[in-house]
Motif scaffolding. Structure first.
Motif, PDB file in Angstrom:
ATOM      1  N   LEU A   1      -5.727  30.321 -17.912  1.00  0.00           N
ATOM      2  CA  LEU A   1      -6.865  31.162 -17.535  1.00  0.00           C
ATOM      3  C   LEU A   1      -7.839  30.355 -16.684  1.00  0.00           C
ATOM      4  CD1 LEU A   1      -8.533  33.763 -17.650  1.00  0.00           C
ATOM      5  CD2 LEU A   1      -9.414  32.994 -19.879  1.00  0.00           C
ATOM      6  N   ALA A   2      -8.146  29.145 -17.096  1.00  0.00           N
ATOM      7  CA  ALA A   2      -9.053  28.288 -16.325  1.00  0.00           C
ATOM      8  C   ALA A   2      -8.479  28.014 -14.937  1.00  0.00           C
ATOM      9  CB  ALA A   2      -9.308  26.979 -17.065  1.00  0.00           C
TER      10      ALA A   2
ATOM     11  N   GLU B   1     -15.037  26.588 -15.454  1.00  0.00           N
ATOM     12  CA  GLU B   1     -15.766  25.528 -16.150  1.00  0.00           C
ATOM     13  C   GLU B   1     -15.970  25.879 -17.622  1.00  0.00           C
ATOM     14  OE1 GLU B   1     -20.132  23.332 -16.219  1.00  0.00           O
ATOM     15  OE2 GLU B   1     -19.660  24.697 -14.558  1.00  0.00           O
ATOM     16  N   ALA B   2     -16.355  27.110 -17.900  1.00  0.00           N
ATOM     17  CA  ALA B   2     -16.605  27.521 -19.291  1.00  0.00           C
ATOM     18  C   ALA B   2     -15.343  27.392 -20.137  1.00  0.00           C
ATOM     19  CB  ALA B   2     -17.125  28.954 -19.329  1.00  0.00           C
TER      20      ALA B   2
ATOM     21  N   LEU C   1     -12.711  25.471 -19.533  1.00  0.00           N
ATOM     22  CA  LEU C   1     -12.339  24.059 -19.638  1.00  0.00           C
ATOM     23  C   LEU C   1     -13.225  23.311 -20.623  1.00  0.00           C
ATOM     24  CD1 LEU C   1     -11.630  23.534 -15.875  1.00  0.00           C
ATOM     25  CD2 LEU C   1      -9.928  23.402 -17.730  1.00  0.00           C
ATOM     26  N   ARG C   2     -14.482  23.649 -20.661  1.00  0.00           N
ATOM     27  CA  ARG C   2     -15.380  23.001 -21.629  1.00  0.00           C
ATOM     28  C   ARG C   2     -14.987  23.346 -23.062  1.00  0.00           C
ATOM     29  NH1 ARG C   2     -19.131  19.919 -19.434  1.00  0.00           N
ATOM     30  NH2 ARG C   2     -19.894  20.358 -17.345  1.00  0.00           N
ATOM     31  N   ILE C   3     -14.502  24.554 -23.288  1.00  0.00           N
ATOM     32  CA  ILE C   3     -14.014  24.923 -24.626  1.00  0.00           C
ATOM     33  C   ILE C   3     -12.816  24.062 -24.997  1.00  0.00           C
ATOM     34  CG2 ILE C   3     -12.892  26.747 -25.963  1.00  0.00           C
ATOM     35  CD1 ILE C   3     -14.714  28.735 -24.406  1.00  0.00           C
ATOM     36  N   VAL C   4     -11.882  23.893 -24.059  1.00  0.00           N
ATOM     37  CA  VAL C   4     -10.686  23.079 -24.329  1.00  0.00           C
ATOM     38  C   VAL C   4     -11.092  21.643 -24.627  1.00  0.00           C
ATOM     39  CG1 VAL C   4      -8.545  22.148 -23.361  1.00  0.00           C
ATOM     40  CG2 VAL C   4      -9.148  24.545 -22.965  1.00  0.00           C
ATOM     41  N   VAL C   5     -11.963  21.078 -23.816  1.00  0.00           N
ATOM     42  CA  VAL C   5     -12.383  19.684 -23.983  1.00  0.00           C
ATOM     43  C   VAL C   5     -13.161  19.500 -25.286  1.00  0.00           C
ATOM     44  CG1 VAL C   5     -13.920  17.915 -23.008  1.00  0.00           C
ATOM     45  CG2 VAL C   5     -12.300  19.116 -21.537  1.00  0.00           C
ATOM     46  N   GLU C   6     -13.944  20.485 -25.642  1.00  0.00           N
ATOM     47  CA  GLU C   6     -14.687  20.398 -26.903  1.00  0.00           C
ATOM     48  C   GLU C   6     -13.732  20.375 -28.096  1.00  0.00           C
ATOM     49  OE1 GLU C   6     -17.374  23.474 -29.376  1.00  0.00           O
ATOM     50  OE2 GLU C   6     -18.184  22.945 -27.403  1.00  0.00           O
TER      51      GLU C   6
ATOM     52  N   GLY D   1     -13.188  18.115 -13.902  1.00  0.00           N
ATOM     53  CA  GLY D   1     -13.730  17.281 -12.822  1.00  0.00           C
ATOM     54  C   GLY D   1     -13.573  17.940 -11.461  1.00  0.00           C
ATOM     55  N   ARG D   2     -12.410  18.492 -11.186  1.00  0.00           N
ATOM     56  CA  ARG D   2     -12.170  19.168  -9.901  1.00  0.00           C
ATOM     57  C   ARG D   2     -13.044  20.412  -9.754  1.00  0.00           C
ATOM     58  NH1 ARG D   2     -10.578  14.892  -7.959  1.00  0.00           N
ATOM     59  NH2 ARG D   2      -8.448  14.238  -8.244  1.00  0.00           N
ATOM     60  N   THR D   3     -13.223  21.130 -10.856  1.00  0.00           N
ATOM     61  CA  THR D   3     -14.061  22.334 -10.837  1.00  0.00           C
ATOM     62  C   THR D   3     -15.517  21.969 -10.543  1.00  0.00           C
ATOM     63  OG1 THR D   3     -12.576  23.450 -12.382  1.00  0.00           O
ATOM     64  CG2 THR D   3     -14.800  24.325 -12.205  1.00  0.00           C
ATOM     65  N   LEU D   4     -15.990  20.914 -11.189  1.00  0.00           N
ATOM     66  CA  LEU D   4     -17.364  20.467 -10.941  1.00  0.00           C
ATOM     67  C   LEU D   4     -17.529  19.971  -9.504  1.00  0.00           C
ATOM     68  CD1 LEU D   4     -17.921  18.658 -14.346  1.00  0.00           C
ATOM     69  CD2 LEU D   4     -19.049  20.771 -13.582  1.00  0.00           C
ATOM     70  N   GLU D   5     -16.513  19.304  -8.968  1.00  0.00           N
ATOM     71  CA  GLU D   5     -16.550  18.867  -7.561  1.00  0.00           C
ATOM     72  C   GLU D   5     -16.726  20.058  -6.627  1.00  0.00           C
ATOM     73  OE1 GLU D   5     -13.999  14.833  -6.799  1.00  0.00           O
ATOM     74  OE2 GLU D   5     -12.868  16.699  -6.942  1.00  0.00           O
ATOM     75  N   ARG D   6     -15.948  21.101  -6.856  1.00  0.00           N
ATOM     76  CA  ARG D   6     -16.015  22.283  -5.992  1.00  0.00           C
ATOM     77  C   ARG D   6     -17.372  22.980  -6.085  1.00  0.00           C
ATOM     78  NH1 ARG D   6     -10.977  26.236  -6.234  1.00  0.00           N
ATOM     79  NH2 ARG D   6     -12.253  27.308  -4.686  1.00  0.00           N
TER      80      ARG D   6
END
Length: 115
Positions: free
Chosen positions: A51-52, A65-66, A68-73, A86-91
């Motif tokens: 989905l991300a 981003e939302a 991915l942050r759930i996955v990382v958390e 990281g790539r999402t934040l870059e974009r």
């Protein structure tokens, strides 16, 4: 809007349908299928990562981003989620935040800079 097609079938059938849309580069349709699937099985990482990725490729960067942050958390050592974040934040032009995530992703992958 009629979402019957996107919500129809078992979770396994919807997973396959979402992957078919993703492989066909119809990222928005993949996201429509996966959104319901993730709501149904929120503990599964695979559908949430796809989905991300669907959001990322369809330029829905805040949604990517939302997710991915759930996955990382939930799993701080999930290398691919860190890389994607990281790539999402870059974009989004958030390079400082991106660099931190990309460094973590590199470290988790074992890519250490030569000293």
């Amino acid at each position: 809007m009629d979402t019957t097609y996107y919500d129809h079938g078992t979770p396994a059938e919807r997973w396959e349908r979402a992957r078919m849309f993703f492989d066909a580069k119809d990222y928005a349709a993949a996201a429509r299928v996966l959104d319901g699937l993730v709501a149904e099985v929120p503990e599964q990482t695979g559908p949430r990562l796809l989905l991300a990725r669907s959001y990322y490729h369809s330029a829905q960067l805040r949604r990517a981003e939302a997710e991915l942050r759930i996955v990382v958390e939930r799993d701080p050592v999930e290398h691919y989620a860190r890389l994607m974040l990281g790539r999402t934040l870059e974009r989004q032009g958030r390079q400082k935040e991106a660099d931190a995530q990309l460094r973590i992703a590199s470290a988790l992958a074992g890519d250490f800079a030569e000293l």
